[in-house]
Design an enzyme around this catalytic site. Structure first.
Site, short mmCIF file in Angstrom:
data_model
loop_
_atom_site.label_atom_id
_atom_site.label_comp_id
_atom_site.label_asym_id
_atom_site.label_seq_id
_atom_site.Cartn_x
_atom_site.Cartn_y
_atom_site.Cartn_z
CG ASP A 156 -40.90 -114.00 10.51
OD1 ASP A 156 -41.50 -114.37 9.47
OD2 ASP A 156 -41.11 -114.50 11.63
CG ASN A 161 -46.21 -113.37 16.08
OD1 ASN A 161 -47.09 -113.04 15.29
ND2 ASN A 161 -45.30 -114.28 15.78
CB THR A 162 -44.80 -110.89 21.91
OG1 THR A 162 -43.42 -111.21 21.61
CG2 THR A 162 -45.61 -112.17 21.88
#
Length: 244
Positions: free
Chosen positions: A96, A9-10
């Site tokens: 994931d 996500n980052t």
């Protein structure tokens, strides 16, 4: 050699594997993707495969740029995995989480396994000793907890991760650190205790960006490995090749 890439996500994490041995790990921002992969391939020209697991927003074309040099594979729900997916909504299970569960199944056979991934979100995934994936939980990670306190209140400051001196915060800053960090630790230990009540022959795998920080604070015995997803991605890709 296999280049594994985890699009989170980052950030993006990558690793080059020869067999089951990681030769080097990399962490970079999404806007650096093509340049960083180019640099990795220059350093490791014998890479033949690129295995990608993505939960972040990034175009597949960025990876397909390298199709003339590598076999590129994007993991999806259509792939073969070494566990039986008993999730009520299997198509909504994050790739994931599937990769982590596959890695736990392959690395720790014939055991009940709880995989805890402490990243942007914290996810709990349980695979029983018969290789049935039963589900788990999702909650906000450390950074999200700090940000939510700031973003959804009028006066609370935005703080960064800091170990609280005590569980009794004697200032607003210390109260936030105590609430976020101690609450996070109590949550994880609480989940583990509940699983232990029901299951024996049990292993807990802690991974993700905050794994090393949390490992020292949990009361339960765990197997901590911040690179477990990349290792699992490599092993799951090899499993796919062997079972296609």
């Amino acid at each position: 050699m296999i280049l594994t890439v985890d699009v989170g996500n980052t950030r993006i994490k990558a690793s080059v594997f020869e067999g089951n041995t990681s030769l080097e790990n990399f962490v970079f921002e999404k806007n650096e993707l093509e340049k960083k992969i180019e640099n990795i391939l220059e350093k490791y020209p014998n890479c033949s495969d690129l295995a990608v697991a993505s939960v972040g927003s990034i175009e597949k074309q960025s990876f397909l740029t390298f199709e003339n040099r590598l076999k590129v594979h994007f993991f999806s729900h259509e792939d073969v995995f070494p566990f039986h997916n008993k999730y009520a909504t299997p198509k909504t299970l994050g790739i994931d989480r599937m990769i982590l569960s596959a890695g736990a199944t392959l690395q720790f056979p014939k055991q009940n396994r709880l995989v805890i991934d402490a990243g942007t979100c914290i996810t709990y995934d349980f695979i029983d000793e018969n290789d049935n994936y039963l589900g788990g939980a999702i909650s906000p990670g450390l950074r999200l907890r700090y940000e939510s306190l700031h973003n959804f209140t009028a006066r609370l400051p935005l703080l960064t991760l800091e170990t609280p001196d005590t569980y009794i915060g004697n200032s607003t800053a210390q109260a936030i650190h105590s609430g976020v960090v101690n609450g996070f630790v109590y949550e994880i230990d609480g989940f583990i205790d509940e699983y232990r009540k029901e299951f024996s022959n049990f292993i807990i795998i802690l991974t993700g960006g905050d794994a090393d920080f949390l490992a020292k604070r949990l009361k339960n015995t765990i197997f901590a490995n911040s690179n477990f997803l990349l290792e699992s991605l490599n092993q799951t890709y090899q499993y796919k090749i062997d079972n296609d």
